[in-house]
Design a protein around this motif. Sequence first.
Motif, PDB file in Angstrom:
ATOM      1  N   LEU A  70      11.112   9.102  -2.838  1.00  0.00           N
ATOM      2  CA  LEU A  70      10.007   9.537  -1.990  1.00  0.00           C
ATOM      3  C   LEU A  70       8.916   8.482  -2.038  1.00  0.00           C
ATOM      4  CD1 LEU A  70       9.683  13.320  -2.949  1.00  0.00           C
ATOM      5  CD2 LEU A  70      10.598  12.375  -0.849  1.00  0.00           C
ATOM      6  N   ALA A  71       8.210   8.309  -0.937  1.00  0.00           N
ATOM      7  CA  ALA A  71       7.141   7.328  -0.865  1.00  0.00           C
ATOM      8  C   ALA A  71       5.895   7.966  -0.258  1.00  0.00           C
ATOM      9  CB  ALA A  71       7.576   6.137  -0.029  1.00  0.00           C
ATOM     10  N   MET A  72       4.735   7.403  -0.626  1.00  0.00           N
ATOM     11  CA  MET A  72       3.460   7.919  -0.141  1.00  0.00           C
ATOM     12  C   MET A  72       2.535   6.740   0.142  1.00  0.00           C
ATOM     13  SD  MET A  72       0.812  10.366  -2.198  1.00  0.00           S
ATOM     14  CE  MET A  72       0.010   9.095  -3.145  1.00  0.00           C
ATOM     15  N   PRO A  73       1.874   6.722   1.301  1.00  0.00           N
ATOM     16  CA  PRO A  73       0.898   5.651   1.544  1.00  0.00           C
ATOM     17  C   PRO A  73      -0.328   5.848   0.653  1.00  0.00           C
ATOM     18  CG  PRO A  73       0.900   7.205   3.356  1.00  0.00           C
ATOM     19  CD  PRO A  73       2.014   7.616   2.444  1.00  0.00           C
ATOM     20  N   MET A  74      -0.851   4.748   0.139  1.00  0.00           N
ATOM     21  CA  MET A  74      -1.998   4.817  -0.762  1.00  0.00           C
ATOM     22  C   MET A  74      -3.286   4.607   0.019  1.00  0.00           C
ATOM     23  SD  MET A  74      -0.575   2.878  -4.138  1.00  0.00           S
ATOM     24  CE  MET A  74      -0.692   1.261  -3.453  1.00  0.00           C
ATOM     25  N   LEU A  75      -4.360   5.230  -0.441  1.00  0.00           N
ATOM     26  CA  LEU A  75      -5.673   5.072   0.166  1.00  0.00           C
ATOM     27  C   LEU A  75      -6.410   3.912  -0.481  1.00  0.00           C
ATOM     28  CD1 LEU A  75      -7.163   8.662   0.502  1.00  0.00           C
ATOM     29  CD2 LEU A  75      -6.374   7.176   2.304  1.00  0.00           C
ATOM     30  N   ASP A  76      -7.313   3.283   0.262  1.00  0.00           N
ATOM     31  CA  ASP A  76      -8.129   2.211  -0.299  1.00  0.00           C
ATOM     32  C   ASP A  76      -9.178   2.763  -1.264  1.00  0.00           C
ATOM     33  OD1 ASP A  76      -6.725   0.366   1.169  1.00  0.00           O
ATOM     34  OD2 ASP A  76      -8.140   0.410   2.855  1.00  0.00           O
ATOM     35  N   SER A 134       0.824  -1.203   0.000  1.00  0.00           N
ATOM     36  CA  SER A 134       0.000   0.000   0.000  1.00  0.00           C
ATOM     37  C   SER A 134       0.863   1.261   0.000  1.00  0.00           C
ATOM     38  CB  SER A 134      -0.922   0.000   1.214  1.00  0.00           C
ATOM     39  OG  SER A 134      -0.139   0.062   2.388  1.00  0.00           O
ATOM     40  N   VAL A 135       2.043   1.174  -0.651  1.00  0.00           N
ATOM     41  CA  VAL A 135       2.963   2.313  -0.714  1.00  0.00           C
ATOM     42  C   VAL A 135       3.362   2.565  -2.164  1.00  0.00           C
ATOM     43  CG1 VAL A 135       5.226   3.180  -0.012  1.00  0.00           C
ATOM     44  CG2 VAL A 135       3.844   1.888   1.597  1.00  0.00           C
ATOM     45  N   LEU A 136       3.220   3.805  -2.593  1.00  0.00           N
ATOM     46  CA  LEU A 136       3.684   4.226  -3.914  1.00  0.00           C
ATOM     47  C   LEU A 136       5.027   4.911  -3.725  1.00  0.00           C
ATOM     48  CD1 LEU A 136       3.198   4.870  -6.977  1.00  0.00           C
ATOM     49  CD2 LEU A 136       2.195   7.006  -6.198  1.00  0.00           C
ATOM     50  N   SER A 137       6.071   4.386  -4.365  1.00  0.00           N
ATOM     51  CA  SER A 137       7.394   5.002  -4.227  1.00  0.00           C
ATOM     52  C   SER A 137       7.883   5.455  -5.589  1.00  0.00           C
ATOM     53  CB  SER A 137       8.388   4.039  -3.584  1.00  0.00           C
ATOM     54  OG  SER A 137       8.544   2.897  -4.383  1.00  0.00           O
ATOM     55  N   VAL A 138       8.528   6.621  -5.588  1.00  0.00           N
ATOM     56  CA  VAL A 138       9.040   7.234  -6.809  1.00  0.00           C
ATOM     57  C   VAL A 138      10.527   7.477  -6.595  1.00  0.00           C
ATOM     58  CG1 VAL A 138       8.844   9.205  -8.365  1.00  0.00           C
ATOM     59  CG2 VAL A 138       6.811   8.322  -7.253  1.00  0.00           C
ATOM     60  N   LYS A 139      11.343   7.043  -7.559  1.00  0.00           N
ATOM     61  CA  LYS A 139      12.796   7.182  -7.446  1.00  0.00           C
ATOM     62  C   LYS A 139      13.299   8.002  -8.620  1.00  0.00           C
ATOM     63  CE  LYS A 139      16.990   4.513  -6.859  1.00  0.00           C
ATOM     64  NZ  LYS A 139      17.575   3.188  -6.756  1.00  0.00           N
ATOM     65  N   LEU A 158       5.441  14.219  -5.682  1.00  0.00           N
ATOM     66  CA  LEU A 158       6.509  13.227  -5.550  1.00  0.00           C
ATOM     67  C   LEU A 158       7.410  13.260  -6.780  1.00  0.00           C
ATOM     68  CD1 LEU A 158       4.658  10.054  -4.184  1.00  0.00           C
ATOM     69  CD2 LEU A 158       5.946  11.733  -2.892  1.00  0.00           C
ATOM     70  N   VAL A 159       6.801  13.281  -7.966  1.00  0.00           N
ATOM     71  CA  VAL A 159       7.575  13.269  -9.210  1.00  0.00           C
ATOM     72  C   VAL A 159       8.386  14.558  -9.350  1.00  0.00           C
ATOM     73  CG1 VAL A 159       7.405  13.211 -11.729  1.00  0.00           C
ATOM     74  CG2 VAL A 159       5.988  11.693 -10.353  1.00  0.00           C
ATOM     75  N   THR A 160       7.778  15.697  -9.048  1.00  0.00           N
ATOM     76  CA  THR A 160       8.499  16.971  -9.124  1.00  0.00           C
ATOM     77  C   THR A 160       9.623  17.026  -8.096  1.00  0.00           C
ATOM     78  OG1 THR A 160       6.449  18.045  -9.817  1.00  0.00           O
ATOM     79  CG2 THR A 160       8.220  19.480  -9.091  1.00  0.00           C
ATOM     80  N   GLY A 161       9.396  16.476  -6.918  1.00  0.00           N
ATOM     81  CA  GLY A 161      10.405  16.481  -5.857  1.00  0.00           C
ATOM     82  C   GLY A 161      11.649  15.703  -6.221  1.00  0.00           C
ATOM     83  N   VAL A 162      11.501  14.542  -6.867  1.00  0.00           N
ATOM     84  CA  VAL A 162      12.675  13.736  -7.197  1.00  0.00           C
ATOM     85  C   VAL A 162      13.353  14.195  -8.488  1.00  0.00           C
ATOM     86  CG1 VAL A 162      11.860  11.708  -5.956  1.00  0.00           C
ATOM     87  CG2 VAL A 162      11.364  11.932  -8.384  1.00  0.00           C
ATOM     88  N   THR A 163      12.714  15.092  -9.252  1.00  0.00           N
ATOM     89  CA  THR A 163      13.364  15.605 -10.463  1.00  0.00           C
ATOM     90  C   THR A 163      13.933  17.003 -10.251  1.00  0.00           C
ATOM     91  OG1 THR A 163      11.224  16.372 -11.282  1.00  0.00           O
ATOM     92  CG2 THR A 163      12.010  14.259 -12.094  1.00  0.00           C
TER      93      THR A 163
END
Length: 177
Positions: free
Chosen positions: A33-39, A22-27, A75-80
């Motif tokens: 960076l990672a973010m918990p996903m909602l159901d 339940s975690v979306l991670s972007v590298k 998340l995407v803007t943060g890692v770029t």
Amino acid sequence: MSRIGKVPVALPESVSASIEGSVLSVKGPKGTLAMPMLDDISYGIEDGRIVVRPANETKRARSFWGMHRTLVQNLVTGVTEGFTKTLEITGVGYRAAMQGKNLRLQLGYSHDVNVAVPEGLAVATPDATTVVISGNDRQKVGQLAAEIRRWRKPEPYKGKGIKYRGEFIFRKEGKKK
């Protein structure tokens, strides 16, 4: 229907995303960076894009849809590129300087204010009246900027205090005789 939520988040070539549990991670080049996903929200990675959709037709799912799409974009803007906030200090004798990992502020109090810089953030003072906060997590950058600003908010009569660059301070007229 959310106009923001309908637009998929494009992944640049230097960025990879993965869904684990339940975690979306972007590298990317500036870290991970990672973010918990909602159901209530369904996330998918399709041909170089992250697609965010409501999982069901509940009001909660529709209300979180656009916000979670924006969080994924952050998340995407943060890692770029990363995020930056600039604070300007106005007032006679007010100044800032870095001392190791602490930011030292002189704001007219009888003591200096020391603010600890959290991990993952970089704070620079190009001159004595400017503080530049940068990092890859938008929430942490904004939170540190707000905590620093809270020490001496700009006042409306002389404009003294700490303000964000570009912020308009509504000025009031003083007493008249």
